[in-house]
Write a protein that holds these residues in place. Structure first.
Motif: not given
Length: 154
Positions: A73-87
């Motif tokens: 999986x590759x992410x489009x954004x690496x900002x904290x909130x979207x990454x935390x939501x993904x995790x």
């Protein structure tokens, strides 16, 4: 700080990795200790975090989970909130057995178990591709397992 394991700890951990269902008496006999000493050491190893949890290992195919994939999986954004939501979303999905954040071309690698290809497709469409942070996912279907979990080389 992690305390180094002594030879008795290593014997206990090795025996438990080979058969996690050993009774304390059988474990003590196998590692050459008294039952009470063995029990105290096992409890200390649990408290120290060396033993994460006892349990039984299930065969996915025998339980109706015949499709396995490794998903990059590759992410489009690496900002904290979207990454935390993904995790958080990944942790909540039972199909996802393992998830690793890695270096390299993909950001995350998932090991996914499903009933069949149709169930995997539903997982992709209804879950993974709906995650706002996900840019792309590449699937590698597992054809057969060569080695699934070894004994830690302690």
């Amino acid at each position: 700080m992690v305390t180094p394991l002594d030879p008795a700890d290593i014997r206990i951990l090795t025996a438990l990795q080979e058969d996690g269902r050993l009774s304390n008496a059988d474990l003590a006999e196998r590692v050459g200790m008294s039952a009470s000493s063995c029990w105290r050491r096992v409890r200390a190893l649990e408290e120290a975090g060396a033993i994460e949890r006892p349990g039984v290992r299930l065969n996915p195919e025998a339980c109706g989970l015949g499709f396995q994939a490794i998903v990059h999986v590759s992410l489009v954004r690496h900002e904290m909130r979207p990454v935390e939501d993904f995790i958080r979303a990944v942790r909540a999905r039972p199909e996802i057995q393992e998830c690793y954040a890695t270096t390299g071309q993909a950001d995350y690698h998932l090991r996914v178990l499903c009933r069949d290809l149709a169930a995997y497709n539903a997982f992709l469409e209804e879950f993974l591709f709906r995650q706002p942070a996900v840019a792309s996912a590449q699937t590698n279907m597992v054809l057969r397992a060569i080695k699934t979990r070894g004994v830690l080389p302690i």
